[in-house]
Design an enzyme around this catalytic site. Structure first.
Site, PDB file in Angstrom:
ATOM      1  N   ARG A  69      -3.169  11.875   2.690  1.00  0.00           N
ATOM      2  CA  ARG A  69      -3.310  11.052   1.484  1.00  0.00           C
ATOM      3  C   ARG A  69      -3.588  11.959   0.283  1.00  0.00           C
ATOM      4  O   ARG A  69      -3.059  11.766  -0.811  1.00  0.00           O
ATOM      5  CB  ARG A  69      -4.462  10.037   1.641  1.00  0.00           C
ATOM      6  CG  ARG A  69      -4.232   8.937   2.647  1.00  0.00           C
ATOM      7  CD  ARG A  69      -3.209   7.927   2.173  1.00  0.00           C
ATOM      8  NE  ARG A  69      -3.552   7.307   0.903  1.00  0.00           N
ATOM      9  CZ  ARG A  69      -4.384   6.266   0.758  1.00  0.00           C
ATOM     10  NH1 ARG A  69      -4.936   5.706   1.812  1.00  0.00           N
ATOM     11  NH2 ARG A  69      -4.637   5.758  -0.446  1.00  0.00           N
ATOM     12  N   HIS A 122       0.869  -1.191   0.000  1.00  0.00           N
ATOM     13  CA  HIS A 122       0.000   0.000   0.000  1.00  0.00           C
ATOM     14  C   HIS A 122       0.909   1.244   0.000  1.00  0.00           C
ATOM     15  O   HIS A 122       0.962   1.984   0.983  1.00  0.00           O
ATOM     16  CB  HIS A 122      -0.921  -0.042   1.224  1.00  0.00           C
ATOM     17  CG  HIS A 122      -2.093   0.881   1.157  1.00  0.00           C
ATOM     18  ND1 HIS A 122      -2.369   1.673   0.049  1.00  0.00           N
ATOM     19  CD2 HIS A 122      -3.088   1.150   2.065  1.00  0.00           C
ATOM     20  CE1 HIS A 122      -3.470   2.377   0.280  1.00  0.00           C
ATOM     21  NE2 HIS A 122      -3.920   2.083   1.487  1.00  0.00           N
ATOM     22  N   GLN A 159      -0.193   4.864   1.032  1.00  0.00           N
ATOM     23  CA  GLN A 159      -0.434   5.046   2.462  1.00  0.00           C
ATOM     24  C   GLN A 159       0.852   5.443   3.181  1.00  0.00           C
ATOM     25  O   GLN A 159       0.871   6.371   3.982  1.00  0.00           O
ATOM     26  CB  GLN A 159      -0.983   3.732   3.050  1.00  0.00           C
ATOM     27  CG  GLN A 159      -1.306   3.829   4.514  1.00  0.00           C
ATOM     28  CD  GLN A 159      -2.459   4.803   4.774  1.00  0.00           C
ATOM     29  OE1 GLN A 159      -3.513   4.671   4.194  1.00  0.00           O
ATOM     30  NE2 GLN A 159      -2.237   5.778   5.639  1.00  0.00           N
ATOM     31  N   CYS A 216      -3.667   3.459   9.432  1.00  0.00           N
ATOM     32  CA  CYS A 216      -4.081   3.868   8.089  1.00  0.00           C
ATOM     33  C   CYS A 216      -5.593   4.064   7.983  1.00  0.00           C
ATOM     34  O   CYS A 216      -6.064   4.760   7.094  1.00  0.00           O
ATOM     35  CB  CYS A 216      -3.598   2.861   7.054  1.00  0.00           C
ATOM     36  SG  CYS A 216      -4.343   1.231   7.223  1.00  0.00           S
TER      37      CYS A 216
HETATM   38  N1  NVA Z   1      -4.555  -3.897   5.535  1.00  0.00           N
HETATM   39  C1  NVA Z   1      -5.824  -3.304   5.213  1.00  0.00           C
HETATM   40  C2  NVA Z   1      -5.650  -1.878   4.810  1.00  0.00           C
HETATM   41  C3  NVA Z   1      -6.918  -1.151   4.487  1.00  0.00           C
HETATM   42  C4  NVA Z   1      -6.683   0.267   4.050  1.00  0.00           C
HETATM   43  C5  NVA Z   1      -6.493  -4.108   4.121  1.00  0.00           C
HETATM   44  O1  NVA Z   1      -5.803  -4.486   3.169  1.00  0.00           O
HETATM   45  O2  NVA Z   1      -7.698  -4.355   4.207  1.00  0.00           O
HETATM   46  N1   CP Z   2      -6.326   3.746   4.371  1.00  0.00           N
HETATM   47  C1   CP Z   2      -7.045   3.457   3.282  1.00  0.00           C
HETATM   48  O1   CP Z   2      -6.502   3.101   2.216  1.00  0.00           O
HETATM   49  O2   CP Z   2      -8.395   3.624   3.419  1.00  0.00           O
HETATM   50  P1   CP Z   2      -9.547   3.175   2.408  1.00  0.00           P
HETATM   51  O3   CP Z   2      -9.610   1.679   2.451  1.00  0.00           O
HETATM   52  O4   CP Z   2     -10.785   3.831   2.949  1.00  0.00           O
HETATM   53  O5   CP Z   2      -9.206   3.664   1.026  1.00  0.00           O
END
Ligand code: NVA
Ligand code: CP
Length: 310
Positions: free
Chosen positions: A289, A132, A135, A261
């Site tokens: 972000r 990610h 993030q 996050c």
């Molecule tokens: N680790 C989480 C982050 C969400 C923004 C997921 O992948 O669901």
């Molecule tokens: N932190 C993040 O990526 O949030 P969302 O899943 O809401 O996009």
């Protein structure tokens, strides 16, 4: 046609490029706060493809592109041909002929890599099972805003060794700081999946309290990431001792900040006292972000901008 530059994982950019992006973000954010228009991406189109749910990522990319003078189009698997088996390679060729930049949130990293290989335009990772990067771009900018440079600092990660954790670990190697990770047994970091060079910036701790001791930043994320819902019950049991609470924050450095996050589950990976407490910077982190991704899209589409010329 030159091959476009993509942002698929944190290590795709160098330390010098991050230095530029963070200073550019500062400039873009300051201007935005003064309501001064900045439209370098006039007439450009961002396509956003979501195979998983999102609040922050969608909003920050869509609002960000509009604020830069361009427009954004949202596609999801449910009501596009992507959910009906059209090959990723075909979708990439078509979508990239009609747009200037593409953001994708999907499952395996290999999907976004295949898309990028066939795309004529830059592709940005808006979250995969493995990474990610947007993030952590926002998280590090937030740390810099609150505490100055991250080089040489210590980050404690408590919980699941997921996409966000892997990205922190890559960032530590690129920007040279330490990440101490504590996971329950059986959920340890897989260094190959995390895409690490093995520079020694990552240390594992069995005990989450020890990981937090002396840390400058304490962070965590959900115990069950999107796509892993079937494991939820088992994870609730396995992660029960890995909640970031006030005791963990007490052993961190007195000036330590807490990040998440989001979305968060109070009472699971973090206590309400910590996420809603004085050391938490989660709302700045979420807002950033928007600002970092504006700098990122500008960089991918226009390149480095000499601020003196503007
Ligand atoms: N680790 C989480 C982050 C969400 C923004 C997921 O992948 O669901
Ligand atoms: N932190 C993040 O990526 O949030 P969302 O899943 O809401 O996009």
């Amino acid at each position: 046609m030159n091959a476009p530059r993509h942002y698929l994982q944190f290590k795709d950019f160098s330390r010098a490029e991050y230095d530029y992006l963070f200073s550019r973000t500062r400039w873009i954010k300051d201007r935005f706060k003064r309501y001064e228009p900045h439209h370098p991406l006039f007439d450009r189109t961002l396509v956003m493809i979501f195979e998983k749910a999102s609040t922050r990522t969608r909003l920050s990319f869509e609002a960000g592109m509009q604020q830069l003078g361009g427009s954004a189009i949202y596609l999801n698997t449910r009501d596009s041909q992507l959910g009906r088996g059209e090959p990723v390679e075909d979708a990439a060729q078509v979508i990239s002929r009609m747009s200037d930049i593409v953001m994708i949130r999907t499952f395996e990293q290999s999907i976004i890599e295949r898309f990028a290989e066939y795309s004529r335009v830059p592709v940005v990772n808006g979250l995969t099972n493995e990474y990610h990067p947007c993030q952590i771009l926002a998280d590090i900018f937030t740390f810099i805003e609150h505490r100055g440079p991250i080089q040489g600092k210590t980050v404690a990660w408590v919980g699941d060794s997921n996409n966000v954790c892997n990205t922190w670990l890559q960032a530590a190697e690129v920007l040279d700081f330490q990440v101490r990770v504590s996971t329950p047994p059986g959920y340890e970091v897989e260094t190959e999946r995390a895409g690490l060079y093995g520079t020694g910036n990552f240390v594992h701790f069995d005990d989450p309290m020890e990981a937090c001791r002396g840390a400058d930043l304490v962070t965590t994320d959900v115990w069950t990431s999107m796509g892993f819902e079937a494991e939820n019950e088992e994870r609730m049991r396995d992660f029960a001792d890995w909640q970031v609470d006030e005791d963990m924050m007490k052993v961190a450095n007195p000036g330590a900040v807490f990040m998440h996050c989001l979305p968060a589950h109070r009472g699971e990976e973090v206590s309400a006292e910590v996420i809603d407490g004085p050391q938490s910077v989660v709302w700045d982190e979420a807002e950033n972000r928007l600002h970092v991704q504006k700098a990122l899209m500008e960089f991918l589409l226009i390149g480095k901008i000499d601020e003196e010329r503007i």
